[in-house]
Design an enzyme around this catalytic site. Structure first.
Site, PDB file in Angstrom:
ATOM      1  CB  THR A  39     -15.015 -50.916  -1.110  1.00  0.00           C
ATOM      2  OG1 THR A  39     -13.606 -51.067  -1.285  1.00  0.00           O
ATOM      3  CG2 THR A  39     -15.611 -50.337  -2.386  1.00  0.00           C
ATOM      4  CG  ASP A  40     -11.564 -50.049   4.077  1.00  0.00           C
ATOM      5  OD1 ASP A  40     -12.305 -49.045   3.935  1.00  0.00           O
ATOM      6  OD2 ASP A  40     -10.423 -49.985   4.575  1.00  0.00           O
ATOM      7  CB  SER A  71      10.287 -42.115  15.375  1.00  0.00           C
ATOM      8  OG  SER A  71      10.407 -41.838  13.996  1.00  0.00           O
ATOM      9  CB  ALA A 128       2.747 -40.043   0.213  1.00  0.00           C
ATOM     10  CG  ASP A 177      -4.774 -48.424   4.823  1.00  0.00           C
ATOM     11  OD1 ASP A 177      -5.212 -48.737   3.697  1.00  0.00           O
ATOM     12  OD2 ASP A 177      -4.981 -47.318   5.353  1.00  0.00           O
TER      13      ASP A 177
HETATM   14  C1  GLA Z   1      -7.670 -44.911   4.003  1.00  0.00           C
HETATM   15  C2  GLA Z   1      -8.156 -45.849   5.103  1.00  0.00           C
HETATM   16  C3  GLA Z   1      -8.581 -47.193   4.514  1.00  0.00           C
HETATM   17  C4  GLA Z   1      -9.553 -47.005   3.356  1.00  0.00           C
HETATM   18  C5  GLA Z   1      -9.040 -45.961   2.365  1.00  0.00           C
HETATM   19  C6  GLA Z   1     -10.041 -45.637   1.286  1.00  0.00           C
HETATM   20  O1  GLA Z   1      -6.501 -45.398   3.437  1.00  0.00           O
HETATM   21  O2  GLA Z   1      -7.152 -46.047   6.054  1.00  0.00           O
HETATM   22  O3  GLA Z   1      -9.132 -48.010   5.513  1.00  0.00           O
HETATM   23  O4  GLA Z   1     -10.837 -46.683   3.819  1.00  0.00           O
HETATM   24  O5  GLA Z   1      -8.683 -44.747   3.015  1.00  0.00           O
HETATM   25  O6  GLA Z   1     -10.214 -46.739   0.466  1.00  0.00           O
END
Ligand code: GLA
Length: 384
Positions: A39-40, A71, A128, A177
């Site tokens: 949805t974002d 890293s 993951a 995210d």
């Molecule tokens: C990944 C993307 C997010 C989002 C999700 C699905 O995590 O990085 O921006 O679109 O998929 O909800």
């Protein structure tokens, strides 16, 4: 599951690799998404929360105009190049994420004079679906912001990190995210309106409700850059254009999707429209202290992602089925799809859920899945 890492080891590791002491240590968490999937980038609503697993960055300015990044999870020579040489394509692999953030800051008028050395450590499993890439970007963003005294607002850092991922790394992800990593609050999920950027904290305390949220890493690996994520995005854009709106967020009735002649676009639109409603429903339930009531909404989200959006994968469907068969209140795939993790809501201490999934995987000859308890935690912060 491990708690927040102490700054000691990564500070020492910084000293071994770069010499001297870091000027600071920052930590940015990965995220789980309670609900609001795909949805974002449709300008809709999401409800993620920050985890207590994440990326730690020890960093110092270095004065020679170079950006050097190491890293602990990728032994070998550092990624090192003059800041002035940063351009999309100049850095590849994991180091492109933090380098992209430095590039995005420079593009936004923050040249990071003198450069910086970054030592990165992570306790997040990669691929993951827990946003290890966003955690890496956000840890680097906060470190560079702190080192260079920029003090940029967190929503702006989230946007810069997304810009780095979209236009430097070349992965067309949304804003969820990075927002969860930078804006999360312990004991809460983050309600984000991806059109206005408005946020609010929604109480999410499974333990207080006698419940737990379990993340099951199905072991199947996804890559957002493999084209299927971008394909979903463009299908949504096409559906919105055909419906005469700027984004699917503008459509509130699932019945509107029926107007699309193409059955694929109809299903994609129906998922986004109904998922936005499910976010709203979930917020109402949480606000009314009814976390158990969220269970069926999670299952409806999974069915929609599996049947309408078609981003689920066999291990996720089996894990959701086994979790529900073992007494979970709800479960669904999480993240972009095609691999990664499942989120299950279950009575606290109900080992039966993880055990049932492990047994189902074993019966099919699949690698045993890893389970961790998902604790809604604080967003990114300076820890040293
Ligand atoms: C990944 C993307 C997010 C989002 C999700 C699905 O995590 O990085 O921006 O679109 O998929 O909800």
């Amino acid at each position: 599951m491990s708690g927040a890492a102490s700054p000691g080891p990564v500070e020492r590791w910084f000293g071994d690799r770069f010499g001297g002491r870091p000027e600071g240590v920052w930590r940015a968490p990965g995220r789980a998404n309670l609900i609001g999937e795909h949805t974002d980038y449709n300008q809709g609503w999401v409800l993620p929360f920050a985890l207590d697993l994440g990326v730690t960055v020890a960093a110092a300015r270095c004065g020679d105009g170079m950006l050097a990044i190491r890293s602990r999870q990728a032994p070998g020579a550092p990624a090192s190049l003059p800041l002035a040489a940063l351009a999309p394509g100049a850095v590849t692999g994991w180091a492109a994420y933090p380098a992209g953030v430095a590039w995005a800051l420079r593009e936004a008028g923050h040249p990071l004079a003198g450069g910086a050395s970054l030592a990165v450590d992570s306790d997040l499993p990669q691929g993951a679906g827990l946003s290890s890439s966003a955690a890496l970007e956000c840890g680097a963003a906060l470190a560079l912001d702190g080192l260079h005294g920029l003090d940029l607002p967190r929503p702006q850092l989230a946007t810069l990190a997304q810009h780095a991922e979209n236009d430097f790394v070349g992965v067309p992800s949304g804003i969820m995210d990075q927002s969860a990593s930078l804006l999360g609050r312990a004991g809460h999920a983050l309600l984000l309106d991806c059109r206005s950027g408005e946020t609010s904290d929604v109480p999410l305390d499974p333990a207080a409700a006698g419940l737990e949220l379990i993340i099951i890493d199905t072991g199947a690996r996804h890559a957002l850059g493999d084209g299927r994520y971008a394909e979903r995005r463009s299908e949504c854009e096409r559906a919105a254009a055909l419906l005469g709106v700027s984004s699917l967020r503008e459509v509130s009735s699932p019945a509107a999707a029926a107007g699309l002649a193409d059955p694929v676009l109809r299903r994609r639109a129906r998922h986004v429209i109904t998922e936005n409603r499910r976010v709203e429903e979930t917020v109402a339930l949480l606000t009314g202290a009814d976390l158990a009531g969220v269970g069926p909404v999670l299952c409806a989200s999974h069915a929609s992602l599996r049947d309408d959006f078609e981003v689920s994968w066999p291990q996720a469907d089996v894990a959701v089925g086994a979790a529900m068969g073992a007494g979970a209140l709800g479960a669904r795939m999480m993240g972009g799809g095609f691999g990664g993790s499942v989120l299950a809501l279950a009575p606290a201490g109900r080992r039966a859920v993880s055990a049932a999934i492990t047994a189902e995987f074993a019966r099919r000859g699949w690698t045993p899945p890893a389970s961790i308890q998902a604790v809604p935690s604080a967003g990114a912060l300076r820890i040293g």
